[in-house]
Write a protein that holds these residues in place. Structure first.
Motif, PDB file in Angstrom:
ATOM      1  N   ASP A 261      20.571  -7.278  -8.778  1.00 21.29           N
ATOM      2  CA  ASP A 261      19.283  -7.513  -9.284  1.00 21.29           C
ATOM      3  C   ASP A 261      18.503  -7.993  -8.328  1.00 21.29           C
ATOM      4  N   ALA A 262      17.104  -7.572  -8.176  1.00 22.95           N
ATOM      5  CA  ALA A 262      16.541  -8.130  -7.011  1.00 22.95           C
ATOM      6  C   ALA A 262      15.016  -8.117  -7.399  1.00 22.95           C
ATOM      7  N   VAL A 263      14.194  -8.820  -6.697  1.00 22.73           N
ATOM      8  CA  VAL A 263      12.772  -8.507  -6.877  1.00 22.73           C
ATOM      9  C   VAL A 263      12.000  -8.501  -5.376  1.00 22.73           C
ATOM     10  N   VAL A 264      11.294  -7.439  -5.283  1.00 22.77           N
ATOM     11  CA  VAL A 264      11.001  -6.908  -4.096  1.00 22.77           C
ATOM     12  C   VAL A 264       9.499  -6.889  -3.909  1.00 22.77           C
ATOM     13  N   ASN A 265       8.882  -7.410  -2.830  1.00 21.72           N
ATOM     14  CA  ASN A 265       7.514  -7.335  -2.637  1.00 21.72           C
ATOM     15  C   ASN A 265       6.843  -5.762  -2.372  1.00 21.72           C
ATOM     16  N   ASP A 266       5.750  -5.361  -2.896  1.00 23.34           N
ATOM     17  CA  ASP A 266       5.263  -3.932  -2.496  1.00 23.34           C
ATOM     18  C   ASP A 266       3.938  -4.135  -2.560  1.00 23.34           C
ATOM     19  N   ASP A 267       3.399  -3.074  -1.522  1.00 24.08           N
ATOM     20  CA  ASP A 267       2.009  -3.152  -1.201  1.00 24.08           C
ATOM     21  C   ASP A 267       1.166  -2.542  -2.417  1.00 24.08           C
ATOM     22  N   GLY A 268       1.587  -2.144  -3.457  1.00 22.44           N
ATOM     23  CA  GLY A 268       0.965  -1.567  -4.628  1.00 22.44           C
ATOM     24  C   GLY A 268       0.284  -0.360  -4.392  1.00 22.44           C
ATOM     25  N   ARG A 269       0.380   0.460  -3.281  1.00 26.54           N
ATOM     26  CA  ARG A 269      -0.410   1.544  -2.887  1.00 26.54           C
ATOM     27  C   ARG A 269       0.349   2.487  -3.040  1.00 26.54           C
ATOM     28  N   PRO A 270      -0.293   3.779  -3.480  1.00 27.20           N
ATOM     29  CA  PRO A 270       0.263   5.223  -3.810  1.00 27.20           C
ATOM     30  C   PRO A 270       0.820   5.653  -2.431  1.00 27.20           C
ATOM     31  N   ASP A 271       1.579   6.513  -2.334  1.00 23.96           N
ATOM     32  CA  ASP A 271       2.238   7.318  -1.332  1.00 23.96           C
ATOM     33  C   ASP A 271       1.138   7.764  -0.387  1.00 23.96           C
ATOM     34  N   PRO A 272       0.872   7.667   0.884  1.00 18.01           N
ATOM     35  CA  PRO A 272      -0.090   7.849   1.706  1.00 18.01           C
ATOM     36  C   PRO A 272      -0.142   9.431   1.739  1.00 18.01           C
ATOM     37  N   VAL A 273      -1.636   9.970   1.849  1.00 12.14           N
ATOM     38  CA  VAL A 273      -1.909  11.279   2.189  1.00 12.14           C
ATOM     39  C   VAL A 273      -2.320  11.674   3.446  1.00 12.14           C
ATOM     40  N   ASP A 274      -1.849  12.795   4.153  1.00  9.47           N
ATOM     41  CA  ASP A 274      -2.633  12.965   5.467  1.00  9.47           C
ATOM     42  C   ASP A 274      -2.733  14.513   5.448  1.00  9.47           C
ATOM     43  N   GLU A 275      -3.758  14.943   4.994  1.00  8.70           N
ATOM     44  CA  GLU A 275      -3.869  16.565   4.663  1.00  8.70           C
ATOM     45  C   GLU A 275      -4.028  17.406   5.996  1.00  8.70           C
ATOM     46  N   ASP A 276      -4.419  16.436   7.151  1.00  5.90           N
ATOM     47  CA  ASP A 276      -4.685  16.888   8.611  1.00  5.90           C
ATOM     48  C   ASP A 276      -3.097  17.028   9.210  1.00  5.90           C
ATOM     49  N   ALA A 277      -2.084  16.208   8.663  1.00  7.42           N
ATOM     50  CA  ALA A 277      -0.929  16.263   9.393  1.00  7.42           C
ATOM     51  C   ALA A 277      -0.482  18.100   9.549  1.00  7.42           C
ATOM     52  N   ALA A 278      -0.021  18.170  10.784  1.00  6.36           N
ATOM     53  CA  ALA A 278       0.309  19.534  11.328  1.00  6.36           C
ATOM     54  C   ALA A 278       1.748  19.426  11.574  1.00  6.36           C
ATOM     55  N   GLU A 279       2.242  20.862  11.269  1.00  6.48           N
ATOM     56  CA  GLU A 279       3.664  21.294  11.511  1.00  6.48           C
ATOM     57  C   GLU A 279       3.762  21.089  13.230  1.00  6.48           C
ATOM     58  N   VAL A 280       5.074  20.755  13.550  1.00  8.05           N
ATOM     59  CA  VAL A 280       5.417  20.578  14.804  1.00  8.05           C
ATOM     60  C   VAL A 280       6.187  21.735  15.206  1.00  8.05           C
ATOM     61  N   SER A 281       6.068  22.481  16.151  1.00 11.78           N
ATOM     62  CA  SER A 281       6.885  23.401  16.567  1.00 11.78           C
ATOM     63  C   SER A 281       8.332  23.176  16.969  1.00 11.78           C
ATOM     64  N   VAL A 282       9.371  24.037  16.603  1.00 12.37           N
ATOM     65  CA  VAL A 282      10.649  23.696  16.646  1.00 12.37           C
ATOM     66  C   VAL A 282      11.085  23.255  18.076  1.00 12.37           C
TER      67      VAL A 282
END
Length: 309
Positions: free
Chosen positions: A73-94
């Motif tokens: 059982d634990a209490v954890v501090n969290d920033d309360g923000r949703p999962d980040p979004v980065d629509e410009d994140a590009a695929e990395v070639s193998v």
């Protein structure tokens, strides 16, 4: 924001049985722990901490003959923000993917990329590489599969989930991970806590959740094919290639699961004085007549729907 997390898990063994657990919070969240109790074992046994090949904080112990209860059982501090979004994140070639990420491009126990490769390219090959392609994979998996605890099966693979069109969060995650790997996007399986924070309460009993991370634009990003939305309050427990790498408990011998309770919710009193929440065991819902009827209804509805082209 403060988030309370914890579990009560009990098993019964006929004889002393070695076991490992993958239940500790990830190392990055240790500084966020405001207070905690455990992990503890009843009866008292030696708990040895170790790190696995993926860097997860794990425990090993010998479960005695008879009953064993594990609690945390634990209490954890969290920033309360949703999962980040980065629509410009590009695929990395193998050829540019970091060496430590290469293992997340290959098939694994529950993610048969060889079986799904042609389907993946037919479905997602025309979509612009990057964030949008991964989101398209999430959209497809979310619409393809029907969720119900009544559909839980520990041996179901990504391909089987696709054909059966049903499963729990691990099945949604395995299928999405497999599709990403087929498209040469490194993807890893994540297990952790995810409460109903910022969303309508789910009437189903609380459970550990599975989601996944993909390597785009030089870093890992969170995606969730089961819920298919940015969520608040994810607390990672372990990461691996798929669920086979990070079982919650792994016994080296037969055992019977007798209790399984999980909780995670926003906490306003970190003193542990509050016990107002209901810790419902998943043992009963999984096997109760109510869940059997619900599962049958969902399965019949799913079978009546036309298959996607």
């Amino acid at each position: 924001m403060l988030i309370r997390v914890g579990y009560e898990i009990a098993i019964r063994c006929n004889e002393p049985t070695p076991m490992n657990t993958y239940l500790n919070l990830e190392s990055a969240r240790i500084p966020d722990i405001q207070c905690e109790r455990g992990p503890t074992a009843t009866p008292d046994v030696r708990l040895e901490t170790f790190r696995d090949l993926f860097g997860n904080r794990c425990l090993r112990l010998v479960a005695p003959a008879g009953n064993l209860s594990l609690k945390y059982d634990a209490v954890v501090n969290d920033d309360g923000r949703p999962d980040p979004v980065d629509e410009d994140a590009a695929e990395v070639s193998v050829d540019k993917v970091p060496v430590e990420c290469l293992t997340y491009l290959s098939a694994s126990r529950y993610c048969e990329t060889d079986e799904l490769s042609n389907l993946a390219w037919n479905l997602f090959g025309h979509i612009k590489p990057g964030w949008g392609r991964v989101q398209a994979i999430c959209d497809y998996v979310n619409q393809r599969l029907t969720f119900s605890y009544g559909f839980a099966r520990a041996t179901r693979t990504a391909m089987q989930a696709h054909e059966e069109r049903a499963g729990v969060c691990r099945d949604f995650t395995h299928l999405a991970v497999a599709f990403c790997r087929c498209m040469n996007i490194p993807a890893r399986y994540v297990n952790g806590y995810l409460g109903d924070i910022g969303v309508p309460p789910d009437p189903a009993p609380m459970d550990f959740n599975a989601w996944f991370e993909v390597f785009l634009g030089g870093k890992w990003h969170t995606f969730d094919a089961r819920h298919n939305q940015r969520r608040i309050g994810r607390i990672v427990v372990a990461r691996g290639r798929d669920a086979a790498d990070i079982p919650l408990i792994h016994t080296f011998g037969p055992h019977e699961l007798t209790n399984f309770k999980v909780w995670t919710f926003e906490e306003h009193d970190p003193s542990f004085a509050s016990q107002r929440f209901e810790k419902v065991s998943l043992i009963t819902p999984w096997f109760s007549p109510r869940w059997s009827r619900l599962s049958r209804h969902i399965r019949e509805r799913s079978e009546a729907e036309p298959s996607p082209h």
